[in-house]
Design an enzyme around this catalytic site. Sequence first.
Site, PDB file in Angstrom:
ATOM      1  N   GLN A  88      -9.747  -9.606  -3.064  1.00 42.74           N
ATOM      2  CA  GLN A  88      -9.112  -9.890  -1.786  1.00 42.74           C
ATOM      3  C   GLN A  88     -10.110 -10.082  -0.819  1.00 42.74           C
ATOM      4  OE1 GLN A  88      -5.770  -7.305  -0.494  1.00 42.74           O
ATOM      5  NE2 GLN A  88      -6.310  -7.740   1.538  1.00 42.74           N
ATOM      6  N   GLY A  89     -10.358 -11.288  -0.194  1.00 47.54           N
ATOM      7  CA  GLY A  89     -11.614 -11.375   0.810  1.00 47.54           C
ATOM      8  C   GLY A  89     -10.928 -11.639   2.178  1.00 47.54           C
ATOM      9  N   SER A 145     -10.763  -8.777   4.952  1.00 45.52           N
ATOM     10  CA  SER A 145     -11.623  -8.039   6.113  1.00 45.52           C
ATOM     11  C   SER A 145     -12.743  -8.556   6.454  1.00 45.52           C
ATOM     12  CB  SER A 145     -11.486  -6.569   6.044  1.00 45.52           C
ATOM     13  OG  SER A 145     -10.184  -5.973   5.476  1.00 45.52           O
ATOM     14  N   SER A 197     -12.821  -5.042  -2.501  1.00 40.33           N
ATOM     15  CA  SER A 197     -12.904  -4.040  -3.777  1.00 40.33           C
ATOM     16  C   SER A 197     -13.173  -5.059  -4.803  1.00 40.33           C
ATOM     17  CB  SER A 197     -11.485  -3.291  -3.624  1.00 40.33           C
ATOM     18  OG  SER A 197     -11.137  -2.508  -2.410  1.00 40.33           O
ATOM     19  N   GLU A 237       0.465  -5.058  -1.616  1.00 39.09           N
ATOM     20  CA  GLU A 237      -0.489  -4.021  -1.427  1.00 39.09           C
ATOM     21  C   GLU A 237       0.285  -2.793  -0.582  1.00 39.09           C
ATOM     22  OE1 GLU A 237      -4.032  -5.199   0.986  1.00 39.09           O
ATOM     23  OE2 GLU A 237      -5.001  -3.203   0.464  1.00 39.09           O
ATOM     24  N   GLU A 274      -2.280   4.312  11.259  1.00 39.88           N
ATOM     25  CA  GLU A 274      -1.898   4.171  12.574  1.00 39.88           C
ATOM     26  C   GLU A 274      -1.028   2.677  12.815  1.00 39.88           C
ATOM     27  OE1 GLU A 274      -4.721   4.892  11.690  1.00 39.88           O
ATOM     28  OE2 GLU A 274      -5.220   6.894  12.609  1.00 39.88           O
TER      29      GLU A 274
HETATM   30  C1  LIG Z   1     -11.374   1.774  -0.063  1.00 36.75           C
HETATM   31  C2  LIG Z   1     -11.023   0.318   0.676  1.00 36.75           C
HETATM   32  C3  LIG Z   1     -10.758  -0.581   0.088  1.00 36.75           C
HETATM   33  C4  LIG Z   1     -10.411  -1.955   0.860  1.00 36.75           C
HETATM   34  N1  LIG Z   1     -10.489  -3.237   0.242  1.00 36.75           N
HETATM   35  C5  LIG Z   1     -10.312  -4.152   0.791  1.00 36.75           C
HETATM   36  C6  LIG Z   1     -10.059  -5.496   0.052  1.00 36.75           C
HETATM   37  O1  LIG Z   1     -10.281  -5.676  -1.264  1.00 36.75           O
HETATM   38  N2  LIG Z   1     -10.232  -6.634   0.711  1.00 36.75           N
HETATM   39  C7  LIG Z   1     -10.293  -6.627   2.066  1.00 36.75           C
HETATM   40  O2  LIG Z   1     -10.124  -7.714   2.608  1.00 36.75           O
HETATM   41  N3  LIG Z   1     -10.414  -5.446   2.652  1.00 36.75           N
HETATM   42  C8  LIG Z   1     -10.646  -4.279   2.277  1.00 36.75           C
HETATM   43  N4  LIG Z   1     -10.485  -3.082   2.841  1.00 36.75           N
HETATM   44  C9  LIG Z   1     -10.622  -3.036   4.305  1.00 36.75           C
HETATM   45  C10 LIG Z   1      -9.390  -2.622   4.859  1.00 36.75           C
HETATM   46  O3  LIG Z   1      -8.262  -3.671   4.948  1.00 36.75           O
HETATM   47  C11 LIG Z   1      -9.831  -2.141   6.548  1.00 36.75           C
HETATM   48  O4  LIG Z   1     -10.837  -1.369   6.419  1.00 36.75           O
HETATM   49  C12 LIG Z   1      -8.668  -1.757   7.356  1.00 36.75           C
HETATM   50  O5  LIG Z   1      -7.904  -2.944   7.550  1.00 36.75           O
HETATM   51  C13 LIG Z   1      -9.264  -1.439   8.757  1.00 36.75           C
HETATM   52  O6  LIG Z   1     -10.050  -2.022   9.398  1.00 36.75           O
HETATM   53  P1  LIG Z   1     -11.416  -1.689   9.863  1.00 36.75           P
HETATM   54  O7  LIG Z   1     -12.174  -0.886   8.783  1.00 36.75           O
HETATM   55  O8  LIG Z   1     -12.124  -2.883  10.404  1.00 36.75           O
HETATM   56  O9  LIG Z   1     -11.130  -0.531  11.006  1.00 36.75           O
HETATM   57  P2  LIG Z   1     -10.595  -0.815  12.548  1.00 36.75           P
HETATM   58  O10 LIG Z   1      -9.617  -1.919  12.496  1.00 36.75           O
HETATM   59  O11 LIG Z   1     -11.995  -0.931  13.256  1.00 36.75           O
HETATM   60  O12 LIG Z   1     -10.058   0.664  12.772  1.00 36.75           O
HETATM   61  C14 LIG Z   1     -10.729   1.880  12.916  1.00 36.75           C
HETATM   62  C15 LIG Z   1      -9.532   2.786  13.527  1.00 36.75           C
HETATM   63  O13 LIG Z   1      -8.864   2.503  14.588  1.00 36.75           O
HETATM   64  C16 LIG Z   1      -7.535   2.211  14.325  1.00 36.75           C
HETATM   65  N5  LIG Z   1      -6.922   1.269  15.173  1.00 36.75           N
HETATM   66  C17 LIG Z   1      -7.352  -0.153  15.097  1.00 36.75           C
HETATM   67  N6  LIG Z   1      -6.599  -0.752  15.696  1.00 36.75           N
HETATM   68  C18 LIG Z   1      -5.437  -0.065  16.143  1.00 36.75           C
HETATM   69  C19 LIG Z   1      -4.336  -0.111  16.978  1.00 36.75           C
HETATM   70  N7  LIG Z   1      -4.031  -1.429  17.472  1.00 36.75           N
HETATM   71  N8  LIG Z   1      -3.686   0.793  17.240  1.00 36.75           N
HETATM   72  C20 LIG Z   1      -3.763   1.968  16.828  1.00 36.75           C
HETATM   73  N9  LIG Z   1      -4.699   2.331  16.141  1.00 36.75           N
HETATM   74  C21 LIG Z   1      -5.751   1.414  15.783  1.00 36.75           C
HETATM   75  C22 LIG Z   1      -7.185   2.210  12.750  1.00 36.75           C
HETATM   76  O14 LIG Z   1      -5.957   2.644  12.588  1.00 36.75           O
HETATM   77  C23 LIG Z   1      -8.580   3.200  12.357  1.00 36.75           C
HETATM   78  O15 LIG Z   1      -8.045   4.421  12.331  1.00 36.75           O
HETATM   79  C24 LIG Z   1     -10.814  -1.921   2.258  1.00 36.75           C
HETATM   80  C25 LIG Z   1     -10.684  -0.695   3.048  1.00 36.75           C
HETATM   81  C26 LIG Z   1     -10.981   0.625   2.157  1.00 36.75           C
HETATM   82  C27 LIG Z   1     -11.129   1.721   3.053  1.00 36.75           C
END
Ligand SMILES: Cc1cc2nc3c(=O)[nH]c(=O)nc-3n(C[C@H](O)[C@H](O)[C@H](O)COP(=O)(O)OP(=O)(O)OC[C@H]3O[C@@H](n4cnc5c(N)ncnc54)[C@H](O)[C@@H]3O)c2cc1C
Length: 383
Positions: free
Chosen positions: A122-123, A125, A157, A240, A368
């Site tokens: 899944q591409g 993020s 992933s 998911e 969150e």
């Molecule tokens: C193990 C793992 C596997 C993954 N696999 C994939 C994958 O296969 N494909 C893919 O596309 N992505 C994947 N991801 C990415 C995942 O979808 C993102 O990490 C996730 O959406 C959070 O985005 P971020 O890491 O940019 O954190 P951020 O969006 O920067 O968030 C950081 C923190 O701030 C909080 N926050 C952010 N915005 C708000 C808000 N509006 N209100 C309250 N709190 C908020 C979040 O809850 C979090 O605690 C994976 C992530 C992990 C950890």
Amino acid sequence: MTGLEDFRATVRDWCAAHVPKDWRSNQTGVGDDEFVAFQKAWFAQLHTAGYAVPHWPAEWGGGMGVAQQIVLYQELAAADAPRLVLAFVGIHHAASTLLAAGTDEQRKRHLPAILDGEIWVQGFSEPEAGSDLAALRTTAKADGDNFIVNGQKLWASGAKHADWCLLLARTDPDAPKRHGISYFLMDMTTPGIDVRPIRNAVGDSHFCEIFLNDVAVPAANLVGPVNQGWQVAQATLGAERGMTMLELAERLSNAGFTWLLQACSPVEDPVVADRLAQFEIELTGLRGLCRDLVERTEAGQAGPADASIVKLYYSELLQRMTGYGAEIGGLAAHTVLTKPASSGWESGAWMLDFIGSWEWTIPGGASEIQRTIIGERGLGLPR
Ligand SMILES: Cc1cc2nc3c(=O)[nH]c(=O)nc-3n(C[C@H](O)[C@H](O)[C@H](O)COP(=O)(O)OP(=O)(O)OC[C@H]3O[C@@H](n4cnc5c(N)ncnc54)[C@H](O)[C@@H]3O)c2cc1C
């Protein structure tokens, strides 16, 4: 015996004959090639038996009712069968998306191929576009019969093993955020794709960065209309957050609790007994929630926050249980620093499981974000 009990006996016999007895030791410390070969062989065995994609429609090789699926997952968990880690995105995210929004040609091209072992990633993020996914900046510009894609994906992933990618890219930079995104199926062998693994907190590198440099994706690989990828992506995210949980809940109930009981045994301390009883109650609640969600989704009656409730509850219970394992498991829980590939998030290697459990509270929308969805869409609270 009822039909369901007959089915349980059949699956149990099948597991006794087919689950590799020594897979935990054989899969500990293995390299990528051995992991992939093992996963593909196990998937093929499940597929031959009709157990790989029970949740798909019958015409594509599934067609099992919810009650039967639960029995299947219970028996696989009880037999400590390996998990389908590599095929996960293909059989859940890709399939849900193709079934909901793909063309007939796309379905015919990919669903049988997934059953033959095609691997998906899944591409979605990107840097600065995780929780706020609609802020994604990867672009796809129309060019004859192709779209030319440039940008970077993050946390993908399994990307290093993937044959195909579910890709979101911006096709109209001038439209409001959610209206300028399109959804593509991208062949990972296309020139211009560079996959770089990222090492995580437990030393694995299953998630990756994907750099996209002038990658030509055929327009025929668009899923849904151009600029309406956001709506299509809801099918992927729904899978998911929701449907995947049916198996995960059974695994956590059986395997997770079995390991936890072993770690606590003999249970003489009433405080420990109390805690275990509390987990048992919570697991029963989780399984009920999952069953309810799947049944209501199949009947087209799922509420807008139902999948978020299940995902939030599962991931935080997994965290509490593995955290308790690390707390109660003594020194051994902290010194076992390898766990078998092909196992899940409750392998009994408590410290690694606990660290790994945090993975579940982030992807597909962090906790969150799930709470916000539940508050706004489920309870109707003001934004
Ligand atoms: C193990 C793992 C596997 C993954 N696999 C994939 C994958 O296969 N494909 C893919 O596309 N992505 C994947 N991801 C990415 C995942 O979808 C993102 O990490 C996730 O959406 C959070 O985005 P971020 O890491 O940019 O954190 P951020 O969006 O920067 O968030 C950081 C923190 O701030 C909080 N926050 C952010 N915005 C708000 C808000 N509006 N209100 C309250 N709190 C908020 C979040 O809850 C979090 O605690 C994976 C992530 C992990 C950890």
